[in-house]
Scaffold this active site. Structure first.
Site, PDB file in Angstrom:
ATOM      1  N   ASN A  84      29.455 115.729 -71.158  1.00 22.76           N
ATOM      2  CA  ASN A  84      28.786 117.025 -71.185  1.00 22.76           C
ATOM      3  C   ASN A  84      29.278 117.770 -72.424  1.00 22.76           C
ATOM      4  O   ASN A  84      30.384 118.282 -72.440  1.00 22.76           O
ATOM      5  CB  ASN A  84      29.154 117.784 -69.891  1.00 22.76           C
ATOM      6  CG  ASN A  84      28.647 119.210 -69.894  1.00 22.76           C
ATOM      7  OD1 ASN A  84      27.866 119.608 -70.760  1.00 22.76           O
ATOM      8  ND2 ASN A  84      29.092 119.992 -68.919  1.00 22.76           N
ATOM      9  N   LYS A 133      28.343 120.494 -73.669  1.00 21.82           N
ATOM     10  CA  LYS A 133      28.286 121.968 -73.571  1.00 21.82           C
ATOM     11  C   LYS A 133      27.696 122.548 -74.857  1.00 21.82           C
ATOM     12  O   LYS A 133      26.861 121.906 -75.492  1.00 21.82           O
ATOM     13  CB  LYS A 133      29.674 122.531 -73.236  1.00 21.82           C
ATOM     14  CG  LYS A 133      30.281 121.818 -72.025  1.00 21.82           C
ATOM     15  CD  LYS A 133      31.472 122.509 -71.435  1.00 21.82           C
ATOM     16  CE  LYS A 133      31.981 121.700 -70.244  1.00 21.82           C
ATOM     17  NZ  LYS A 133      33.079 122.332 -69.530  1.00 21.82           N
ATOM     18  N   HIS A 161      26.084 123.003 -62.754  1.00 25.23           N
ATOM     19  CA  HIS A 161      27.429 123.024 -63.338  1.00 25.23           C
ATOM     20  C   HIS A 161      28.080 124.375 -63.040  1.00 25.23           C
ATOM     21  O   HIS A 161      27.409 125.401 -63.017  1.00 25.23           O
ATOM     22  CB  HIS A 161      27.348 122.791 -64.848  1.00 25.23           C
ATOM     23  CG  HIS A 161      28.699 122.568 -65.461  1.00 25.23           C
ATOM     24  ND1 HIS A 161      29.530 123.611 -65.785  1.00 25.23           N
ATOM     25  CD2 HIS A 161      29.371 121.426 -65.760  1.00 25.23           C
ATOM     26  CE1 HIS A 161      30.665 123.108 -66.277  1.00 25.23           C
ATOM     27  NE2 HIS A 161      30.595 121.783 -66.270  1.00 25.23           N
ATOM     28  N   GLU A 218      29.728 126.333 -64.782  1.00 23.88           N
ATOM     29  CA  GLU A 218      29.505 127.371 -65.801  1.00 23.88           C
ATOM     30  C   GLU A 218      28.127 128.009 -65.617  1.00 23.88           C
ATOM     31  O   GLU A 218      27.943 129.200 -65.863  1.00 23.88           O
ATOM     32  CB  GLU A 218      29.677 126.764 -67.204  1.00 23.88           C
ATOM     33  CG  GLU A 218      31.153 126.523 -67.511  1.00 23.88           C
ATOM     34  CD  GLU A 218      31.445 125.336 -68.408  1.00 23.88           C
ATOM     35  OE1 GLU A 218      30.561 124.883 -69.152  1.00 23.88           O
ATOM     36  OE2 GLU A 218      32.596 124.829 -68.340  1.00 23.88           O
ATOM     37  N   GLU A 239      33.503 118.592 -59.277  1.00 23.46           N
ATOM     38  CA  GLU A 239      34.321 119.187 -60.336  1.00 23.46           C
ATOM     39  C   GLU A 239      35.027 120.430 -59.808  1.00 23.46           C
ATOM     40  O   GLU A 239      34.423 121.504 -59.730  1.00 23.46           O
ATOM     41  CB  GLU A 239      33.432 119.599 -61.516  1.00 23.46           C
ATOM     42  CG  GLU A 239      32.646 118.473 -62.125  1.00 23.46           C
ATOM     43  CD  GLU A 239      32.189 118.825 -63.547  1.00 23.46           C
ATOM     44  OE1 GLU A 239      32.638 118.149 -64.472  1.00 23.46           O
ATOM     45  OE2 GLU A 239      31.418 119.780 -63.709  1.00 23.46           O
ATOM     46  N   GLY A 260      38.218 122.281 -68.115  1.00 19.85           N
ATOM     47  CA  GLY A 260      38.635 122.862 -69.389  1.00 19.85           C
ATOM     48  C   GLY A 260      40.031 123.469 -69.375  1.00 19.85           C
ATOM     49  O   GLY A 260      40.416 124.188 -70.286  1.00 19.85           O
ATOM     50  N   SER A 282      38.932 118.007 -66.759  1.00 24.12           N
ATOM     51  CA  SER A 282      40.025 117.559 -67.627  1.00 24.12           C
ATOM     52  C   SER A 282      40.297 116.053 -67.557  1.00 24.12           C
ATOM     53  O   SER A 282      41.456 115.626 -67.567  1.00 24.12           O
ATOM     54  CB  SER A 282      41.302 118.358 -67.339  1.00 24.12           C
ATOM     55  OG  SER A 282      41.084 119.735 -67.568  1.00 24.12           O
TER      56      SER A 282
HETATM   57  P1  PGA Z   1      36.397 119.230 -69.051  1.00 30.37           P
HETATM   58  O1  PGA Z   1      34.916 119.631 -68.564  1.00 30.37           O
HETATM   59  O2  PGA Z   1      36.458 117.740 -69.098  1.00 30.37           O
HETATM   60  O3  PGA Z   1      36.548 119.870 -70.401  1.00 30.37           O
HETATM   61  O4  PGA Z   1      37.340 119.797 -68.052  1.00 30.37           O
HETATM   62  C1  PGA Z   1      34.275 118.950 -67.528  1.00 30.37           C
HETATM   63  C2  PGA Z   1      32.940 119.565 -67.238  1.00 30.37           C
HETATM   64  O5  PGA Z   1      32.807 120.789 -67.353  1.00 30.37           O
HETATM   65  O6  PGA Z   1      31.967 118.876 -66.881  1.00 30.37           O
END
Ligand code: PGA
Length: 251
Positions: free
Chosen positions: A9, A11, A96, A98, A168, A174, A214
Site C-alpha cells: 500500500n 499510500k 483502511h 486511515e 491491521e 506506521g 509495521s
Molecule cells: P505500515 O502500514 O506497514 O507502514 O505500518 C501498513 C498499512 O497501513 O497498510
C-alpha cells in the site's frame, strides 16, 4: 491450501516517475526468482495507468487504494470501480484505518464500496482492526466483529471467494510497533471463526487474511508462519524495492 498474498500500500507516496522506478526495480528483483506467493502493488491513482503497463507480463498484480461506491455522477474528486478496472486494477483496498479515521468512512460506507467493487469485478482488500484505546479496553474482538458484520452485510458466499481481509491493528500502522505473532494469530483465528459461522468452514478455510502494521523483512517470517496469517499488507516497507522483496522472500 491458502496461497500467501503480499500487497504493498503505497499510500500518498510517489509521483509518476518515482512510481515507474519503483515498479521497475521490483520487477528486476523478481526476475528469475521462483516466488511462492501473490504480489500486489497499490500505487496512487495518478500512477495506476502507467503501472498497469509496467506490471503487464510480470507476476505483479495491480490494486488501488480506494474508490467511490457510486457508478458515476457529480462526485468531485472521486473515482469509480469501473474507472479502476479500465486502468488495469484487479484489487482495491477498502476500509483502511486511515480512510476510517482521517476521512470519516463508516462501516456502512465501506460496505457499499465492497458491494460495488465486487459487482464490478474488483477484488476488495477489506481492512479491519482496533485502535490502541480499544485494545487497552480489551474490546478488540468486539470491534473486529462489528467491522466484519457491518462491512460484509449482504455479501454472498460466492462474493466472499473474491475478497481478502487485512487485519491491521491501528496502533501498529506506521508506528514501528508490530503485534506479536501470537497477538496477531489470536485475532486472525477469531476472524476466521466469524467467517466460518457466517459462511461455513469451506469459505473460511479458503479466505486469505493478511496482517498489516509495521511488517518488515525481519519480522515477516515469524508473522507469516502463523497458522491463520496468510500474507501481509505492507505500508512503509513497500516503498523500497529491496525491503518489499525481503518480505516477499520470507513469504
Ligand atoms: P505500515 O502500514 O506497514 O507502514 O505500518 C501498513 C498499512 O497501513 O497498510
Amino acid at each position: 491450501m491458502r496461497r500467501k498474498v503480499i500487497a504493498g500500500n503505497w499510500k500518498m507516496h510517489n509521483d509518476l516517475k518515482q512510481s515507474e522506478d519503483l515498479i521497475k526495480s521490483l520487477k528486476e528483483l523478481l526476475k528469475d526468482k521462483s516466488v511462492n506467493c501473490d504480489v500486489i502493488v497499490c500505487p496512487p491513482f495518478t500512477s495506476l495507468s502507467e503501472a498497469s503497463k509496467l506490471v503487464n507480463g510480470s507476476i505483479i498484480k495491480l490494486g488501488a487504494q480506494n474508490m467511490h461506491f457510486e457508478d458515476k455522477g457529480a462526485f468531485t474528486g472521486e473515482v469509480s470501480a469501473s474507472m479502476l478496472k479500465s486502468v488495469g486494477c484487479e484489487y482495491v483496498i477498502l476500509g483502511h484505518s486511515e480512510r476510517r479515521t482521517i476521512f470519516d468512512e463508516s462501516d456502512e460506507t465501506i460496505n457499499k464500496k465492497i458491494k460495488k467493487a465486487l459487482e464490478q469485478g474488483l477484488k476488495p482488500i477489506f481492512c479491519i482492526g482496533e485502535t490502541l484505546e480499544e485494545r487497552e479496553k480489551e474490546i478488540t474482538k468486539d470491534v473486529v466483529m462489528r467491522q466484519v458484520e457491518k462491512g460484509l452485510e449482504g455479501i454472498s458466499s460466492e462474493q466472499m471467494k473474491k475478497l481478502i481481509v487485512a487485519y491491521e491493528p491501528v496502533w501498529a500502522i506506521g508506528t514501528g510497533k508490530t503485534a506479536t505473532p501470537q497477538q496477531a494469530q489470536e485475532v486472525h483465528e477469531f476472524i476466521r471463526g466469524l467467517i466460518s459461522s457466517k459462511y461455513g468452514s469451506d469459505i473460511a478455510e479458503d479466505l486469505v487474511i493478511q496482517y498489516g502494521g509495521s511488517v518488515k523483512p525481519d519480522n515477516a517470517s515469524e508473522l507469516l508462519s502463523q497458522k491463520d496469517i496468510d500474507g501481509a499488507l505492507v505500508g512503509g516497507a513497500c516503498l523500497k524495492a529491496d525491503l518489499f522483496m525481503g518480505i516477499i522472500t520470507n513469504a
